[in-house]
Design a protein around this motif. Structure first.
Motif, PDB file in Angstrom:
ATOM      1  N   THR A 121      40.719  13.053  13.634  1.00  0.00           N
ATOM      2  CA  THR A 121      41.805  13.007  12.663  1.00  0.00           C
ATOM      3  C   THR A 121      41.328  12.961  11.216  1.00  0.00           C
ATOM      4  O   THR A 121      41.742  13.792  10.397  1.00  0.00           O
ATOM      5  N   THR A 171      48.886  17.521  22.072  1.00  0.00           N
ATOM      6  CA  THR A 171      48.598  16.104  22.255  1.00  0.00           C
ATOM      7  C   THR A 171      48.966  15.638  23.655  1.00  0.00           C
ATOM      8  O   THR A 171      48.209  14.909  24.314  1.00  0.00           O
ATOM      9  N   ALA A 211      51.368  21.185  17.866  1.00  0.00           N
ATOM     10  CA  ALA A 211      50.388  20.103  17.811  1.00  0.00           C
ATOM     11  C   ALA A 211      50.797  18.950  18.721  1.00  0.00           C
ATOM     12  O   ALA A 211      49.955  18.338  19.393  1.00  0.00           O
ATOM     13  N   PHE A 261      46.486  24.192  20.368  1.00  0.00           N
ATOM     14  CA  PHE A 261      45.628  23.675  19.309  1.00  0.00           C
ATOM     15  C   PHE A 261      45.329  24.744  18.262  1.00  0.00           C
ATOM     16  O   PHE A 261      45.562  24.553  17.061  1.00  0.00           O
ATOM     17  N   SER A 290      45.699  17.276  12.988  1.00  0.00           N
ATOM     18  CA  SER A 290      44.799  16.191  13.363  1.00  0.00           C
ATOM     19  C   SER A 290      45.521  14.849  13.398  1.00  0.00           C
ATOM     20  O   SER A 290      45.235  13.993  14.240  1.00  0.00           O
ATOM     21  N   TYR A 344      47.749  14.712  16.502  1.00  0.00           N
ATOM     22  CA  TYR A 344      46.884  14.534  17.664  1.00  0.00           C
ATOM     23  C   TYR A 344      46.447  13.078  17.815  1.00  0.00           C
ATOM     24  O   TYR A 344      46.149  12.617  18.920  1.00  0.00           O
ATOM     25  N   VAL A 377      47.589  10.644  20.560  1.00  0.00           N
ATOM     26  CA  VAL A 377      47.157  10.780  21.951  1.00  0.00           C
ATOM     27  C   VAL A 377      46.765   9.443  22.590  1.00  0.00           C
ATOM     28  O   VAL A 377      46.953   9.280  23.793  1.00  0.00           O
TER      29      VAL A 377
END
Length: 300
Positions: free
Chosen positions: A250, A165, A161, A92, A105, A108, A111
């Protein structure tokens, strides 16, 4: 015992509140990595150190004389959590230094899809149509962000990233699968591990008291409190919903960086973030509307 819990603090709603608070705190990571002029190893060290101290104080206040026993009770599942969390947090911070905050973001935000798939594979946990549709929408939002805003990021940062995730999705499923394992002490250990691992590679140190204050705030809020809130909250809600609420990070992460440093996301990034935000809010609003009659009956 559950009937004595106020409706506003029922386990499911408490879980939503805690995971949302963790997402807000995590969304400030991009701001801190830009605000403090240190290398990746230094940021990992200070963030992990102050995050571990914060988590330890929480465990100490909660367990008191049983603090050592609480750490010993983590077991193999707790150690696995430490590994997943430590790797995820390292990826991260590194990704935030190597690519744009908006890209990190937005990637991610995938996820929910990963967590829903893992939860189905591991626990056969069914996903509601609303959550599944929202997860797919969030995934489309990520695709729009990455495909339309290549100039903002770097391939290595985007790959880190994505790895972050997957680590976070695995942790969510692990927490849901073993809800009774005391993972708050493990949160303390998982914060300390990246700090110890990065210490030999630190090449820059804070030069001003203001930088130290920002590093303390970074570790306490973004690592310590966020990880504790997330660890507790993820126990009470399904993995896919945990991921969806966590995706609130995000749209917030680029906002703080834009307000502080003028790092303006491109149009596709903003569109993708808006899609993710709608994907997060939509299922929650739907559930609240659908359950409104039941809440009225409980009140009467």
């Amino acid at each position: 015992m559950e009937r004595h819990i106020p409706v506003a603090l029922a386990p499911h709603r408490l879980g939503l509140l805690l995971v949302a608070a963790a997402a807000v705190l995590w969304s400030t990571a991009g701001y801190f990595t830009r605000a403090v002029p240190l290398d990746i190893a230094a940021l990992l060290f200070w963030r992990g150190l102050f995050g571990a101290i914060t988590s330890f104080v929480f465990v100490l206040v909660r367990e008191r004389r049983n603090t050592l026993r609480a750490f010993a009770a983590m077991g193999r599942i707790g150690l696995l959590f430490c590994l997943l969390s430590s790797c995820g947090m390292a990826c991260f911070v590194a990704s935030l230094k190597l690519t744009s905050v908006a890209h990190v973001s937005s990637i991610y935000a995938a996820v929910p899809f990963a967590a829903a798939g893992l939860a189905w594979l591991v626990m056969r946990e069914r996903v509601s149509p609303a959550v599944l549709a929202a997860s797919l929408l969030a995934l489309v939002g990520v695709a729009v962000t990455v495909a339309g805003g290549m100039g903002e990021g770097s391939l290595l940062g985007d790959v880190l990233a994505l790895a972050m995730t997957l680590f976070v999705a695995a942790f969510m499923v692990l927490r849901r699968r073993f809800p009774d394992v005391p993972l708050v002490p493990a949160a303390c250990v998982s914060a300390l591990l990246p700090a110890l691992a990065s210490l030999p590679f630190v090449s820059t140190w804070p030069a001003h008291g203001q930088d130290i204050a920002k590093l303390i705030a970074f570790g306490v809020s973004n690592m310590g409190l966020a990880l504790v809130f997330f660890t507790i909250g993820a126990k009470f809600i399904p993995a896919a919903q945990t991921a969806l609420v966590g995706a609130l990070e995000t749209p917030l992460a680029p906002l703080w960086v834009w307000l502080a440093f003028g790092e303006t996301p491109r149009g596709p990034t903003m569109l993708g973030g808006a899609m993710v935000l709608f994907a997060v809010i939509g299922p929650i609003a739907w559930d609240q509307w659908r359950d409104a009659p039941n809440r009225l009956q409980k009140c009467t």
